[in-house]
Design a protein around this motif. Structure first.
Motif, short mmCIF file in Angstrom:
data_model
loop_
_atom_site.label_atom_id
_atom_site.label_comp_id
_atom_site.label_asym_id
_atom_site.label_seq_id
_atom_site.Cartn_x
_atom_site.Cartn_y
_atom_site.Cartn_z
N TYR A 5 -19.46 1.72 -5.82
CA TYR A 5 -19.23 0.44 -4.95
C TYR A 5 -17.96 1.01 -4.04
O TYR A 5 -18.02 0.82 -2.84
N LEU A 6 -17.13 1.66 -4.73
CA LEU A 6 -15.89 2.03 -4.21
C LEU A 6 -16.00 3.34 -3.20
O LEU A 6 -15.30 3.94 -2.53
N GLU B 108 0.87 -1.14 -0.02
CA GLU B 108 0.13 -0.06 -0.11
C GLU B 108 0.97 1.37 -0.12
O GLU B 108 0.52 2.26 -0.70
N MET B 109 1.79 1.07 0.77
CA MET B 109 2.73 2.31 0.65
C MET B 109 3.51 2.59 -0.52
O MET B 109 3.43 3.92 -0.86
N SER B 110 3.88 1.40 -1.08
CA SER B 110 4.78 1.70 -2.33
C SER B 110 3.69 2.48 -3.36
O SER B 110 4.41 3.26 -4.26
N THR C 254 -5.59 4.55 -3.39
CA THR C 254 -5.77 3.28 -3.49
C THR C 254 -6.74 2.79 -2.45
O THR C 254 -6.97 3.16 -1.30
N GLN C 255 -7.49 1.72 -3.06
CA GLN C 255 -8.12 0.79 -2.11
C GLN C 255 -7.90 -0.52 -2.22
O GLN C 255 -7.80 -1.10 -3.37
N LEU C 256 -7.46 -1.20 -1.04
CA LEU C 256 -6.95 -2.57 -1.10
C LEU C 256 -7.79 -3.68 -0.30
O LEU C 256 -8.22 -3.44 0.69
N PHE C 257 -8.32 -4.78 -0.99
CA PHE C 257 -9.17 -5.65 -0.68
C PHE C 257 -8.71 -6.91 -0.47
O PHE C 257 -7.85 -7.37 -1.42
N ALA D 220 -7.08 -1.28 -6.07
CA ALA D 220 -7.74 -0.04 -7.13
C ALA D 220 -7.14 1.04 -7.02
O ALA D 220 -6.74 1.57 -5.73
N PHE D 221 -6.60 1.63 -8.29
CA PHE D 221 -5.90 2.66 -8.20
C PHE D 221 -6.88 4.00 -8.47
O PHE D 221 -7.43 3.86 -9.86
N ILE D 222 -6.92 4.89 -7.81
CA ILE D 222 -8.16 6.08 -8.03
C ILE D 222 -7.33 7.34 -8.06
O ILE D 222 -6.69 7.80 -7.23
#
Ligand SMILES: Cc1cc2nc3c(=O)[nH]c(=O)nc-3n(C[C@H](O)[C@H](O)[C@H](O)COP(=O)(O)O)c2cc1C
Length: 369
Positions: free
Chosen positions: A335-336, A179-181, A189-192, A284-286
């Motif tokens: 959804y995001l 996530e940090m990178s 970002t959203q990580l699942f 996801a990259f936003i």
């Protein structure tokens, strides 16, 4: 011998001989491909030289970046201590990427590789994006002390691994590093990693994939970039070689037939379900703004994530269907819960096998002026 029997035997003989010739030639072309891929996907042997040699080496590292459909939609202009990256608009994919979002994200990926490679040559890369009609990226270098970082080491090891993974989870500490990178100003970002969200994302991927599989123009464009055998992949130096994603190779004349038979809506949806369920997570990259500058940022952010993942021994692959199909991307944004912001890229990750590397075109085809 009766005429019909003779024709049948002769026909079988002809097909068998053709098959045997293809088999022998294909083995030869595959080993040629593997040798060329090993040369392309290697580190430089020296990290010094004239300014021009160093700039060329940095361009070589840039070309190892991820890029949409492996079109390699980039052109590089080398200065004394500068590199300008501009889009090669002859390599657009107007159906899957009508506004060139993926094309500019690919330029961002190339930029990020240069930033990390430059440190290994004792250079700091200062990147600026010219938001004018040419939308070029200008990178100027200044001397610093040499540093071969983990992300730099990962450049020739990174690949998009488009197969089923082994389902193993990623430790919390490593998820944090991932996530940090990816962090950057203007990108979130959203990580699942939980089953519920992964299944919901999977449904969006299936919905997007179904729409794409029913879109004749999408299939036609995709086919133009598929390389069915090593010989074709070597000849073009670009595109999606079937073997790199674990699919069978075939002579060009048979490739189309095999594609039509095997590449069905149901088979593709099943494949994506299995691949996502075998992954440890999805990210996801936003971007904050929907413009070229931010698409490039999203590409850079993904490439950093990809290098970090590779450094941790993880594999990853894009599952962009929900962001490529307009009717699905709107639902996916809901959804995001990102309002009217755009999801740039969607990527799954986990532990999986090493696959055959993709091709790249020679430097003299991408360095201009
Ligand atoms: C902006 C962008 C979009 C991409 N979209 C997809 C995609 O939707 N599906 C996919 O399987 N790969 C996708 N890719 C991955 C490319 O196919 C891959 O990077 C290319 O074939 C080169 O292979 P490599 O990354 O292993 O070097 C994308 C890459 C980029 C940079």
């Amino acid at each position: 011998m009766k005429r019909r029997k003779f024709i049948t035997i002769a026909g079988i003989g002809f097909v068998a001989a053709g098959g045997a010739t293809y088999f022998i030639n294909n083995n030869y072309q595959m080993s040629k491909y593997e040798n060329q891929a090993a040369t392309i996907w290697s580190h430089s042997t020296k990290f010094s030289g004239s300014d021009n040699e160093v700039m060329k080496d940095l361009v070589r590292y840039a070309t190892l970046a991820a890029n949409s459909h492996n079109t390699q939609p980039w052109l590089f202009k080398i200065g004394r201590r500068s590199i300008i990256i501009s889009p090669d608009l002859s390599r657009r994919c107007p159906v899957v990427d009508p506004d060139d979002h993926h094309l500019y994200a690919s330029l961002g990926c190339a930029t990020e590789n240069i930033v990390h490679a430059a440190k290994a040559f004792g250079l700091k890369a200062n990147v600026s994006v010219q938001n004018n009609s040419n939308n070029v990226i200008e990178i100027n270098f200044e001397p610093i002390s040499i540093e071969k970082t983990k992300l730099f080491q990962a450049i020739p090891k990174r690949q998009c691994t488009k197969v089923t993974y082994n389902g193993k989870k990623v430790a919390a500490e490593e998820l944090k590093k991932l996530e940090m990178s990816a962090q950057d100003e203007g990108i979130s970002t959203q990580l699942f990693t939980d089953k519920k969200n992964m299944e919901t994302i999977l449904n969006y991927v299936v919905e997007g994939n179904t729409a794409q599989m029913r879109d004749e123009a999408f299939i036609k464009e995709l086919k133009e970039w598929i390389r069915f055998n090593a010989s074709s992949a070597l000849k073009h130096g670009d595109g999606l070689f079937s073997a790199t994603s674990g699919n069978p190779t075939a002579p060009n004349w048979l490739g189309d037939l095999i594609f039509n038979m095997a590449f069905t809506e149901e088979a593709e949806n099943d494949k994506y379900m299995e691949q996502i369920r075998s992954s440890a997570g999805v990210i996801a990259f936003i971007s904050e703004q929907d413009n070229v500058e931010h698409w490039i940022k999203a590409g850079r952010s993904y490439q950093r994530f990809a290098l970090q993942a590779t450094a941790l021994g993880l594999k990853h692959a894009f599952i962009n269907q929900p962001v490529e199909v307009p009717q699905v991307s709107a639902q996916f944004a809901d959804y995001l819960n990102i309002g009217d912001r755009r999801t740039d890229l969607l990527v799954r990750f986990g532990y999986g096998p090493e696959m055959l590397k993709t091709m790249r075109r020679p430097l003299d085809q991408v360095i201009v002026g």
